[in-house]
Design an enzyme around this catalytic site. Structure first.
Site, PDB file in Angstrom:
ATOM      1  N   GLU A 127       0.794  -1.235   0.000  1.00  0.00           N
ATOM      2  CA  GLU A 127       0.000   0.000   0.000  1.00  0.00           C
ATOM      3  C   GLU A 127       0.825   1.284   0.000  1.00  0.00           C
ATOM      4  O   GLU A 127       0.534   2.218   0.728  1.00  0.00           O
ATOM      5  CB  GLU A 127      -0.967  -0.015   1.198  1.00  0.00           C
ATOM      6  CG  GLU A 127      -1.904  -1.207   1.158  1.00  0.00           C
ATOM      7  CD  GLU A 127      -2.831  -1.308   2.367  1.00  0.00           C
ATOM      8  OE1 GLU A 127      -2.783  -0.426   3.231  1.00  0.00           O
ATOM      9  OE2 GLU A 127      -3.599  -2.293   2.421  1.00  0.00           O
ATOM     10  N   ASN A 169       2.066  -5.179  -3.173  1.00  0.00           N
ATOM     11  CA  ASN A 169       0.647  -5.467  -2.912  1.00  0.00           C
ATOM     12  C   ASN A 169      -0.107  -4.169  -2.626  1.00  0.00           C
ATOM     13  O   ASN A 169       0.360  -3.324  -1.856  1.00  0.00           O
ATOM     14  CB  ASN A 169       0.579  -6.383  -1.672  1.00  0.00           C
ATOM     15  CG  ASN A 169      -0.788  -6.976  -1.411  1.00  0.00           C
ATOM     16  OD1 ASN A 169      -1.372  -7.600  -2.295  1.00  0.00           O
ATOM     17  ND2 ASN A 169      -1.308  -6.802  -0.204  1.00  0.00           N
ATOM     18  N   HIS A 206     -10.554  -5.757  -2.597  1.00  0.00           N
ATOM     19  CA  HIS A 206     -11.652  -5.565  -1.645  1.00  0.00           C
ATOM     20  C   HIS A 206     -12.750  -4.798  -2.381  1.00  0.00           C
ATOM     21  O   HIS A 206     -12.611  -3.602  -2.632  1.00  0.00           O
ATOM     22  CB  HIS A 206     -11.182  -4.757  -0.430  1.00  0.00           C
ATOM     23  CG  HIS A 206     -10.138  -5.445   0.385  1.00  0.00           C
ATOM     24  ND1 HIS A 206     -10.426  -6.560   1.152  1.00  0.00           N
ATOM     25  CD2 HIS A 206      -8.832  -5.190   0.577  1.00  0.00           C
ATOM     26  CE1 HIS A 206      -9.315  -6.955   1.774  1.00  0.00           C
ATOM     27  NE2 HIS A 206      -8.343  -6.148   1.441  1.00  0.00           N
ATOM     28  N   GLU A 235      -6.411 -10.526  -1.420  1.00  0.00           N
ATOM     29  CA  GLU A 235      -7.245 -10.274  -0.227  1.00  0.00           C
ATOM     30  C   GLU A 235      -8.712 -10.170  -0.623  1.00  0.00           C
ATOM     31  O   GLU A 235      -9.445  -9.314  -0.126  1.00  0.00           O
ATOM     32  CB  GLU A 235      -6.804  -8.976   0.474  1.00  0.00           C
ATOM     33  CG  GLU A 235      -5.347  -8.965   0.872  1.00  0.00           C
ATOM     34  CD  GLU A 235      -4.919  -7.692   1.598  1.00  0.00           C
ATOM     35  OE1 GLU A 235      -5.793  -6.910   2.048  1.00  0.00           O
ATOM     36  OE2 GLU A 235      -3.703  -7.482   1.717  1.00  0.00           O
ATOM     37  N   ASP A 237     -12.460  -9.970  -1.141  1.00  0.00           N
ATOM     38  CA  ASP A 237     -13.792 -10.044  -0.533  1.00  0.00           C
ATOM     39  C   ASP A 237     -14.706  -9.125  -1.323  1.00  0.00           C
ATOM     40  O   ASP A 237     -14.263  -8.143  -1.903  1.00  0.00           O
ATOM     41  CB  ASP A 237     -13.806  -9.748   0.981  1.00  0.00           C
ATOM     42  CG  ASP A 237     -13.084  -8.494   1.394  1.00  0.00           C
ATOM     43  OD1 ASP A 237     -12.944  -7.564   0.578  1.00  0.00           O
ATOM     44  OD2 ASP A 237     -12.675  -8.421   2.577  1.00  0.00           O
TER      45      ASP A 237
END
Ligand code: G3I
Length: 305
Positions: A127, A169, A206, A235, A237
């Site tokens: 990030e 990432n 996400h 990650e 979702d």
């Protein structure tokens, strides 16, 4: 195949999940983990605050619980994350300059060395790009040590564990037209052209109503892969329920399967009640551990690929 991991393996890919050490005593949780997934990411236990709570004193108890459980079950591990502006231990938060740079590099070296030979891929830097329309770096104490802090971290990680794939990432890098996506792309292009050791790019993915699965998601994955790196969905979702959520999971899975260098998918938790999102139902199993429609559409997409 009848499980996510076995279905992904049919095309040489993996299907993983984030795992929390404090849930390893929950038999429903561990039952699904052992049955369905063949890759594991520690949700919090390998972060800087967890592994180096006091400067120079490393703490691997909870991380080892996750790594050992996974490896005993024949699963691989994604390491998350060696360097990040967030989740820094208190002692690091107000550091700057050379002292911070050296502390960060020492952290990368120590943790990657400790886990050498046990990690499939490390999120070396997490990030580091800013949100919004600028496409540049995020301001942080690490960024203020110099723009080369990211490549310095990757070089330290490679020196410590030459067998792990080294990933950058980030989130909100899924839409090809997004300035942040372009900024990360230019960095990876630059790293590849100068021989900075980078092997993969992680797309957190996400998704929710404010940040839906973009129509050009597969294009984004392919464009990064074309730079000569693996891409991974790290990650995943997706907020929602029922058939619309199931369709979105299917689209994401199909996008990965359509990109030869998309090597695997990790969801960010097992049951909806395990999710970092305080409310909502973004995962593949409900709070009781039952398979949701999204599970079935994901499994079907993996089996079709
Ligand atoms: O374990 C303590 C507990 O003892 C304490 O009582 C409680 C009080 O706040 O906090 C608990 O720790 C929390 C931890 O999750 C475990 O639940 C932390 O406060 C909380 O900050 C932490 O949140 C994690 C977050 O990263 C921190 O940045 C989430 O679980 C985790 O899912 C989330 O994961 C991130 C990825 O690392 C990077 N990408 C985004 C993703 C979602 O935010």
């Amino acid at each position: 195949a009848t499980t996510l991991g076995a279905a992904a393996q049919q095309s040489g890919r993996y299907f993983g999940t984030a795992v929390a050490a404090n849930k390893l005593g929950d038999s429903t949780y561990v039952g699904i983990l052992n049955r369905e997934f063949d890759m594991v990411t520690a949700e919090n236990e390998m972060k800087m605050d967890a592994t180096e709570p006091n400067q120079g004193q490393f703490s691997y108890g909870n991380a080892d619980r996750i790594v050992n459980q996974a490896r005993n079950q024949g699963k691989r591990v994604r390491g998350h994350a060696l360097a990040w502006h967030s989740q820094q231990p208190g002692w690091m938060q107000n550091m700057s300059g050379t002292a911070l740079r050296n502390a960060m590099l020492n952290h990368v070296t120590q943790v990657a060395t400790y886990y050498r030979g046990k990690i499939y891929a490390w999120d070396v830097v997490n990030e580091a790009f800013a949100d919004g329309s600028g496409g540049g770096r995020r301001d942080s104490n690490l960024q203020r040590t110099g723009n080369d802090w990211i490549e310095a971290a990757f070089r330290a990680a490679r020196a410590a564990d030459s067998g792990a794939k080294l990933c950058y990432n980030d989130y909100n890098t899924d839409d090809w037209s997004h300035a942040k996506t372009q900024g990360v792309y230019r960095m990876v292009q630059d790293f590849k052209s100068r021989g900075v050791p980078i092997d993969c790019v992680g797309f957190q993915s996400h998704f929710n109503s404010n940040s839906p699965v973009p129509s050009n998601y597969q294009t984004t994955l392919q464009n990064f892969a074309n730079l000569g790196v693996d891409v991974q969905i790290t990650e995943l979702d997706i907020e929602g329920s029922g058939s619309s959520q199931a369709q979105n999971y299917q689209r994401v899975t199909q996008a990965c399967l359509a990109v030869a260098r998309c090597t695997g998918i990790t969801v960010w938790g097992i049951r909806d009640t395990d999710s970092w999102r305080a409310s909502g139902t973004p995962l593949l199993f409900d709070g009781s551990g039952n398979k949701k429609a999204a599970y079935n559409s994901t499994l079907d997409a993996l089996n079709a690929g």
